[in-house]
Scaffold this motif. Structure first.
Motif, PDB file in Angstrom:
ATOM      1  N   LEU A  11     -71.103   2.187  -0.050  1.00 39.20           N
ATOM      2  CA  LEU A  11     -70.052   2.804  -0.515  1.00 39.20           C
ATOM      3  C   LEU A  11     -70.024   2.973  -1.980  1.00 39.20           C
ATOM      4  O   LEU A  11     -69.734   4.039  -2.658  1.00 39.20           O
ATOM      5  CB  LEU A  11     -68.758   2.535  -0.037  1.00 39.20           C
ATOM      6  N   LEU A  12     -70.220   1.934  -2.588  1.00 39.20           N
ATOM      7  CA  LEU A  12     -70.207   2.048  -4.177  1.00 39.20           C
ATOM      8  C   LEU A  12     -71.383   2.829  -4.511  1.00 39.20           C
ATOM      9  O   LEU A  12     -71.293   3.661  -5.665  1.00 39.20           O
ATOM     10  CB  LEU A  12     -70.281   0.624  -4.913  1.00 39.20           C
ATOM     11  N   THR A  13     -72.523   2.769  -4.160  1.00 40.02           N
ATOM     12  CA  THR A  13     -73.632   3.642  -4.590  1.00 40.02           C
ATOM     13  C   THR A  13     -73.479   5.008  -4.364  1.00 40.02           C
ATOM     14  O   THR A  13     -73.976   5.892  -5.048  1.00 40.02           O
ATOM     15  CB  THR A  13     -74.964   3.107  -4.231  1.00 40.02           C
ATOM     16  N   SER A  14     -72.823   5.246  -3.184  1.00 38.37           N
ATOM     17  CA  SER A  14     -72.409   6.641  -2.859  1.00 38.37           C
ATOM     18  C   SER A  14     -71.264   7.291  -3.530  1.00 38.37           C
ATOM     19  O   SER A  14     -71.177   8.568  -3.132  1.00 38.37           O
ATOM     20  CB  SER A  14     -72.570   6.761  -1.237  1.00 38.37           C
ATOM     21  N   ALA A  15     -70.751   6.628  -4.086  1.00 36.45           N
ATOM     22  CA  ALA A  15     -69.284   6.854  -4.689  1.00 36.45           C
ATOM     23  C   ALA A  15     -69.573   7.904  -5.735  1.00 36.45           C
ATOM     24  O   ALA A  15     -68.499   8.313  -6.502  1.00 36.45           O
ATOM     25  CB  ALA A  15     -68.399   5.763  -4.786  1.00 36.45           C
ATOM     26  N   ALA A  16     -70.533   7.783  -6.493  1.00 36.38           N
ATOM     27  CA  ALA A  16     -70.953   8.525  -7.494  1.00 36.38           C
ATOM     28  C   ALA A  16     -70.282  10.067  -7.554  1.00 36.38           C
ATOM     29  O   ALA A  16     -69.458  10.647  -8.471  1.00 36.38           O
ATOM     30  CB  ALA A  16     -72.455   8.765  -8.057  1.00 36.38           C
ATOM     31  N   GLY A  17     -70.371  10.597  -6.556  1.00 30.86           N
ATOM     32  CA  GLY A  17     -69.798  12.204  -6.182  1.00 30.86           C
ATOM     33  C   GLY A  17     -68.332  12.163  -6.534  1.00 30.86           C
ATOM     34  O   GLY A  17     -67.698  13.010  -7.120  1.00 30.86           O
TER      35      GLY A  17
ATOM     36  N   ASP B 280     -63.563   1.047  -2.392  1.00 28.55           N
ATOM     37  CA  ASP B 280     -62.666   2.179  -2.563  1.00 28.55           C
ATOM     38  C   ASP B 280     -63.399   3.180  -1.574  1.00 28.55           C
ATOM     39  O   ASP B 280     -64.523   3.613  -1.805  1.00 28.55           O
ATOM     40  CB  ASP B 280     -62.774   2.772  -4.009  1.00 28.55           C
ATOM     41  N   PRO B 281     -62.915   3.780  -0.607  1.00 28.03           N
ATOM     42  CA  PRO B 281     -63.366   4.689   0.392  1.00 28.03           C
ATOM     43  C   PRO B 281     -63.904   6.012  -0.176  1.00 28.03           C
ATOM     44  O   PRO B 281     -62.976   6.403  -1.429  1.00 28.03           O
ATOM     45  CB  PRO B 281     -62.492   4.949   1.423  1.00 28.03           C
ATOM     46  N   THR B 282     -64.560   6.787   0.174  1.00 26.25           N
ATOM     47  CA  THR B 282     -65.135   8.048  -0.343  1.00 26.25           C
ATOM     48  C   THR B 282     -64.495   8.947   0.491  1.00 26.25           C
ATOM     49  O   THR B 282     -64.450   8.777   1.585  1.00 26.25           O
ATOM     50  CB  THR B 282     -66.480   8.248  -0.590  1.00 26.25           C
TER      51      THR B 282
END
Lengths: 551, 446
Positions: free
Chosen positions: B14-20, B259-261
């Motif tokens: 999630l953290l790595t995909s939260a960039a957006g 933190d959810p995206t």
């Protein structure tokens, strides 16, 4: 929860259904208890008071619509700030029925957020903020107290007590960090979620100062928002203590745009048009449908209702007007001729053999249809339930019922014919479908059609079980009968009563008042504005008190 | 795309995909010390998932209690067959109003609806349920340590009436499900990325406001008659609840808490239904992972749902379909696929909880998910032969991997199931809901 307030007629219907097997339920319901219909030809009785016979009024909460308008007037925030509130409960289509309210932590959490957002909007607008007391409470601490008094009078709809003022000033002091603006914002937020604003508490004692409470009743009845300064001045000066004074303020308010908006809100709820918001249709079947149409239909009907209200909002106009208000998009969509004015809804004369007020507008027609077909049942049910106040009972629980699946080789009429062929279905559906067939020239998105399922449309049908039973062909003929019907007038008065008083008419004073309103509708040629005004003349409106405080 | 959601919801991904979403998490570390204790504590959790408009006769598995084959509808649960208990054959009690109203109202409360104002077109009309729902009774026991006592989520739940409410704090106190993922996110997770000092100051300010508001409600309430006072006191109670909640802000925990995206969705758009539901499931799972709450529910639509499953190629309204006859092969096929789709969403929820490590296992191990429907059969409104799925053992309270079949002709009240659930959460009650329907836990379930 408060004891159920139900129309005797509906209660009797319920009893009839409970007592009978499914097959005969509708036959039983058609024995209409005439004596319980408000009489429209007797002179309006004086629904007198002073002996306690008025009963007590339940505490009302502002609806989301009213709350949004109220805090927008106070703070300049957009009324849509309340969109995130939990939706209002609805009963009989109306969002203001006191018996339906529930409250949860989620409700209160949302009120908290909305109040804070609106308070921030006000504090960020120095001009508006300074207008209340002639000084800026965020810039001058000496201004806080006068601001509390001035803002508080509008927010609580009366002059604040000394204790209230000092408590609010204390709140401002306690929260004025890091800056004074934070304190002012906190006190405004607290007031915007106070029961004095969000609810409508009223004095219970007959001799209590009642002017401000009456001003609040009047203001929400006519304009769906809090009293303005002029009305509060009149209330605190005693001008509302006489019916003449009350009517003078009523007439002033009736002429404001706020009254037009409030009337439109009532009409949308009565006509079940809130379903337009986000309405979707099967676009493979209806290629003319797009996401902008619900908004277009909404504005058409709003413009039509405003036009009616500003002239004479009579049942004849609402149900039968051979005109509507269209912009260039809808002129094209409906395929009618007129002078296009982009983005503006102008009055356009329509073919009187086709057009018939609200009944043939896209808003009503599209909401009362399925996504992929018309529904004579839904349209007929609307007429029965919302215009005759005589809802058919639900399908019996022990039979398999459903609208037929779309078969393009047959017309809607043929597909629905199974309802009246099947004895299980006939007793109830003959009250609805034959009325709905009258609308068959209008498809599920509100456009005129001459052919359905490869066949010429047959829009003949009939009303049964009413005071205007007859065979008809098409909507305008039906509308003429509806306008003549005593039962429809009684029902319209009942719908207005529900909305105006926030509950069903049950007590003797309620039903007496309801009769008076129905009488006004009859004697005024069906003029709804006269009914609004007549509501203010009622003892029930002027003198009903809250329940005595519990020990 | 929503059907292909990754079942793994680890903090790292999630953290790595939260960039957006560009959400930095500088304050997350503030919660780090709680993680170890959260792991060892392994709290029990309870989740309800509802789908509407009735089951089908073909819903039932075949085989024996421990050796059974899932039906087509239940087949998405196959990867989790060892973690579930399929229950069929109870009588789902309820009363008042129409079959959908008392179905959804009695489903979790085991009792009737009060008389009330809902049903202008129906006879007789009915009000809210007359008692608390099982999730709220469980929250009494396990919900007081967390920021939220319980979290009610929904997907396109529609109007505020008794066709659209299943959770009740008490008689006449329905809990509205929140059906806007962005609002849920803001309410539940905003603290995760707020500076603790700012958060503390904001909390103090909010407490001052709520104190003043609460005092106002108490003062006005004292001037009211008893019926009005009851209503205003309910409001006052909720204000006090909010105040208590302020003292718990920031008590987020759990090693997998992140933190959810989320992304913007047209939340009321029919075709966005799977997308909205997927976001709500993500938020629900993360609320458990972060220990924001231990009791949660997800209400898909509402009873009498007219959702159109266009993403399955079905354009009819669900409720319209649900009333067609058992002999209508096309309708049965569509309803089978609709119910199967809901089971794929249940499977997705199970997978999400399995993917959150806790102790030697996963959050699912310490959770019970109850799946339910307001009707046993849509086209007759029957509540005979009602079906349920339990997933997760609640920390070993239930033995999973079973199909428990009751004889529908016995019309055993489903209150027994609700009581068994209470027992699984350490609540020793032998009664729940209406006393006449309430006779101890179901035999053979725990």
């Amino acid at each position: 929860m408060r004891p159920l307030r139900l129309g005797d007629k509906i209660a009797r219907l319920a009893a009839a259904v409970a007592a009978c097997a499914g097959l005969v339920a509708c036959a039983a319901s058609r024995e209409k208890p005439q004596s319980e219909e408000p009489s429209t030809d007797a002179p309006a009785p004086l629904c007198a008071a002073d002996d306690g016979s008025l009963g007590t009024a339940a505490l009302r909460r502002l609806t989301r619509f009213e709350y949004g308008r109220t805090i927008a007037d106070l703070t300049g925030a957009a009324a849509s700030v309340t969109d995130e509130l939990v939706p209002d409960e609805r009963s009989f289509g109306f969002d203001d029925q006191a018996d339906t309210y529930s409250v949860s932590t989620l409700h209160v959490s949302k009120y908290f957020d909305v109040a804070n957002a609106a308070a921030a909007a006000l504090v960020g607008d120095s001009t508006r903020l300074s207008a209340f007391a002639g000084c800026d409470p965020t810039a001058d601490s000496a201004c806080v107290e006068p601001f509390v008094r001035a803002f508080g009078r509008r927010a609580y709809r009366r002059t604040l007590t000394a204790e209230e003022v000092s408590a609010l000033v204390a709140l401002e002091r306690a929260t004025a960090t890091p800056g004074d603006a934070d304190g002012v914002s906190a006190l405004v937020a607290a007031m915007l979620q106070s029961p004095e604003l969000l609810y409508r508490p009223e004095p219970s004692a007959p001799d209590a100062l009642f002017g401000p409470a009456l001003a609040t009743r009047l203001s929400y009845l006519v304009t769906a928002t809090a009293p303005d300064d002029e009305l509060l001045d009149a209330a605190e000066g005693g001008a509302l203590d006489t019916t003449e004074g009350l009517l003078a303020q009523t007439d002033r308010l009736l002429a404001t745009p706020r009254a037009t908006e409030a009337f439109t809100h009532f009409m949308f709820e009565w006509w079940d048009l809130d379903g337009l918001d986000g309405l979707q249709k099967d676009q493979a079947l209806y290629r003319a449908w797009d996401a902008s149409l619900p908004g277009e239909f909404t504005r058409e009907t709003q413009a039509f209702l405003a036009g009616a209200w500003n002239d004479t909002p009579s049942l004849a106009v609402l149900l039968g007007a051979p005109y509507s208000y269209l912009d260039s998009t809808l002129l094209g969509f409906y395929g009618v001729s007129g002078t296009p004015v982009p983005g503006t809804f102008v009055r356009v004369a329509l073919d009187p053999t086709r057009a018939s007020g609200l009944l043939t507008q896209g808003a009503f027609l599209a909401v009362h249809a399925k996504a992929n077909q018309t529904s004579p049942t839904l349209r007929g049910k609307f007429i029965r339930e919302r215009l005759f106040c005589d809802p058919p009972p639900p399908p019996p629980p022990n039979i398999v019922v459903s609208p037929p699946t779309v078969d393009p080789r047959l017309s809607t009429r043929q597909r629905f014919a199974q309802h009246t062929a099947d004895e299980n279905c006939k007793s109830c559906h003959q009250l609805m479908d034959p009325v709905g067939f009258l609308f068959e020239h209008y498809d599920a998105i509100g456009r005129w059609r001459d052919v359905d399922g490869g066949q010429a449309v047959d829009a003949t049908g009939y009303l049964v079980g009413t005071d205007v039973d007859a065979n008809f062909d098409g909507v305008p003929a039906l509308a003429q009968a509806l306008v003549q019907s005593d039962e429809v007038r009684s029902c319209v008065a009942r719908q207005w009563f529900r909305y105006a008083f926030g509950h069903e008419a049950t007590s003797a004073a309620d039903t007496c008042t309801l009769s008076a309103l129905a009488g006004e509708l009859a004697s005024s040629n069906g003029d709804l504005k006269r009914v609004v005004r007549a509501t203010v003349e009622q003892q029930l409106f002027q003198n009903q008190r809250a329940e005595e405080a519990a020990p | 795309m929503i059907h292909l959601r990754s079942p793994r919801l680890s903090r790292r991904t999630l953290l790595t995909s939260a960039a957006g979403a560009s959400i930095a998490l500088p304050w997350l570390e503030a919660f780090a010390p709680r993680r170890a204790s959260a792991q060892t504590a392994a709290p029990q959790r309870f989740v309800v998932m509802f789908s509407p408009d009735g089951l089908l006769p073909s819903w039932t598995p075949t085989g024996t209690e421990t050796d059974f084959t899932l039906s087509t509808i239940l087949s998405p649960l196959a990867p989790h067959q060892d973690d579930i208990v399929v229950v069929r054959g109870l009588y789902q009690e309820g009363g008042g109003g129409d079959g959908h109203q008392n179905g959804i109202g009695g489903m979790l409360t085991g009792t009737t609806l009060n008389t009330g104002p809902f049903g202008g077109t129906q006879a007789p009309p009915a009000g809210w349920a007359s008692g608390p729902s099982v999730d709220q009774r469980i929250a009494d026991a396990i919900g007081n340590a967390t920021k939220l006592r319980s979290l009610e989520l929904g997907v396109q739940v529609g109007a505020a009436d008794n066709w659209g409410r299943m959770c009740y704090r008490a008689s006449d106190q329905p809990l509205p499900p929140e059906d806007d993922p962005s609002a849920v996110y803001a309410r539940v997770f905003a603290d995760l990325h707020t500076d603790p000092a700012v958060l503390a100051a904001e909390r103090a300010r909010q407490k001052s406001i709520l104190d003043a508001v609460g005092a106002d409600y108490a003062r006005v309430s004292a001037t009211l008659g008893s019926a009005d006072r009851q209503r205003l006191d309910a409001h006052l109670d909720a204000v006090r609840d909010l105040e208590v909640r302020l003292t718990k802000v920031g008590q987020l925990g759990g090693a997998a808490c992140a933190d959810p995206t989320i992304h913007a969705v047209p939340k009321d758009d029919n075709d966005a239904y799977p997308d909205v539901g997927g976001l709500q499931l993500d938020l629900l799972a993360m609320a458990l992972a972060c220990d924001v709450t231990r009791v949660a529910s997800l209400q898909w639509s509402r009873s009498v749902s007219q959702t159109r499953f266009t993403w399955l190629g079905i354009t009819d309204g669900h409720h319209d379909l649900s009333h067609l006859g058992d002999g209508d092969a096309s309708a049965v096929d569509k309803l089978t696929r609709i119910n199967q789709w809901y089971m794929s969403e249940l499977a997705a929820l199970i997978a999400k909880l399995k993917a959150i490590p806790e102790g030697d296992g996963s959050v699912l191990d310490n959770t019970v998910i109850l799946y339910c429907n307001e009707l046993a059969k849509g086209n007759t409104h029957s509540r005979v032969d009602a079906g349920y799925v339990l997933a997760g053992s609640g920390g070993g309270a239930f033995e999973t991997g079973r199909f428990v079949r009751f004889d529908p002709s016995q019309q055993i009240p489903h209150n027994g199931l609700l009581i068994s659930l209470l027992n699984a959460f350490g609540i020793a009650d032998t009664q729940f809901g209406k006393p006449e329907w309430s006779d101890g836990p179901l035999s053979g379930l725990i």
